[in-house]
Scaffold this active site. Sequence first.
Site, PDB file in Angstrom:
ATOM      1  N   ARG A 172       0.854  -1.175   0.000  1.00 60.27           N
ATOM      2  CA  ARG A 172       0.000   0.000   0.000  1.00 60.27           C
ATOM      3  C   ARG A 172       0.896   1.232   0.000  1.00 60.27           C
ATOM      4  O   ARG A 172       1.469   1.612   1.028  1.00 60.27           O
ATOM      5  CB  ARG A 172      -0.893  -0.019   1.236  1.00 60.27           C
ATOM      6  CG  ARG A 172      -2.035   0.984   1.215  1.00 60.27           C
ATOM      7  CD  ARG A 172      -2.680   1.066   2.580  1.00 60.27           C
ATOM      8  NE  ARG A 172      -1.851   1.835   3.500  1.00 60.27           N
ATOM      9  CZ  ARG A 172      -1.736   1.583   4.799  1.00 60.27           C
ATOM     10  NH1 ARG A 172      -2.357   0.542   5.336  1.00 60.27           N
ATOM     11  NH2 ARG A 172      -0.973   2.358   5.559  1.00 60.27           N
TER      12      ARG A 172
ATOM     13  N   HIS B 275      -3.914   4.203   4.498  1.00 65.43           N
ATOM     14  CA  HIS B 275      -4.996   3.220   4.528  1.00 65.43           C
ATOM     15  C   HIS B 275      -6.270   3.845   3.976  1.00 65.43           C
ATOM     16  O   HIS B 275      -6.943   3.272   3.126  1.00 65.43           O
ATOM     17  CB  HIS B 275      -5.216   2.731   5.950  1.00 65.43           C
ATOM     18  CG  HIS B 275      -6.406   1.852   6.121  1.00 65.43           C
ATOM     19  ND1 HIS B 275      -6.463   0.577   5.614  1.00 65.43           N
ATOM     20  CD2 HIS B 275      -7.600   2.066   6.717  1.00 65.43           C
ATOM     21  CE1 HIS B 275      -7.627   0.037   5.894  1.00 65.43           C
ATOM     22  NE2 HIS B 275      -8.344   0.923   6.559  1.00 65.43           N
TER      23      HIS B 275
ATOM     24  N   TYR C 239       3.716   5.243  11.490  1.00 67.60           N
ATOM     25  CA  TYR C 239       3.977   3.856  11.870  1.00 67.60           C
ATOM     26  C   TYR C 239       4.868   3.075  10.897  1.00 67.60           C
ATOM     27  O   TYR C 239       5.149   1.902  11.141  1.00 67.60           O
ATOM     28  CB  TYR C 239       2.650   3.104  12.060  1.00 67.60           C
ATOM     29  CG  TYR C 239       1.694   3.165  10.891  1.00 67.60           C
ATOM     30  CD1 TYR C 239       1.856   2.342   9.789  1.00 67.60           C
ATOM     31  CD2 TYR C 239       0.608   4.051  10.888  1.00 67.60           C
ATOM     32  CE1 TYR C 239       0.980   2.394   8.709  1.00 67.60           C
ATOM     33  CE2 TYR C 239      -0.271   4.108   9.826  1.00 67.60           C
ATOM     34  CZ  TYR C 239      -0.087   3.279   8.743  1.00 67.60           C
ATOM     35  OH  TYR C 239      -0.954   3.329   7.679  1.00 67.60           O
TER      36      TYR C 239
END
Length: 365
Positions: free
Chosen positions: A260, A264, A273
């Site tokens: 990805r 998100h 993160y």
Amino acid sequence: MKAEAPRGADAPPELVQLLTPEGERVEHPDYDIELSGDEVRSLYRDLALVRRIDLEAVALQRQGELGIWASLLGQEAAQIGSGRALTDADMVFPTYREHGVAWCRNVDPVKLLGLFRGVNHGGWDPAEHNFHLYTIVIGSQTLHAVGYAMGIQRDGAEAATIVYFGDGATSQGDVNESFIWASVFNAPVVFFCQNNQWAISEPLEKQSRIPLYRRASGFGFPGIRVDGNDVFACLAVTREALRNAREGQGPTLIEAYTYRMGAHTTSDDPTRYRVASELEAWKLKDPIERVKAYLFKNQLADQDFFESIELEADELGKDLRRRCLEMPDPGPLAIFDHVYAEPHALLREEREQYAAYLAGFEGAS
């Protein structure tokens, strides 16, 4: 100290790959595909246009025109490759990120935007496109897909279902229950897991201690891991799995090993993160650039071709933006219009109560 499971750009050895990140064609003993120049150019066009749709949608959300958007950036090959493997009779059960598969099923992209703009509940007819409405609840669509596949089986139809979900969904009970039902009833379904390495902010190693495709063996059906950034391999592997399903050989789990590239959703900040070096490593595996390199190396396309695709993409983006902004807001009572196919007493009562509530504001200062 226990070694960490490989993640990120370190592709595992069992990966099915037919096109390298450098655009070199490679052979695989079990999966192969013959594509004409026209077919490769068509795949490139799909990849480029779908990315343009996605980028325009992200821009629209940033400008306040969409409530939220789930980007597919980096996952185009997994979706276009698998989407182009489908026949007209096959049924698709998506999550909320399968914009590329929707493109392959001829769903107007502006109808995808309507859902995220809040003007409809999903503006396309699933029966018309054999592409179900987007599913927000994580993993629930896998049960719907297996049930539909069991119906296909009982009808004796020459078709299959394919259901999409992410690596995070494999931790959901619904997904594992669907594996059990599909296996026991030998249902004609392909489980297509887009392993993009991150379940929102949770990395893959916190989802599973083994490669996800190996989970299939515990349920009694085959699993395979494919390079999710290789549109050739995704097409070949999915085509074979769907063929097996239609021929009565039961389910298959495909793990498309991808990444990805963006957030998100547009409400997420991936820089909190994950490290930048991981993203940079995956940029070298870009699904569109490798097809472009293949076309150049094999003299299947020239600069005029690529410029024409860029022009088409820009026109598509402008048209999508214009039609998105022109979508009318629904009336307040429209929320009740498409809940049930037939009149429903409780829904009618709720509608009347809400109408009376709204009427109380008429004439108020």
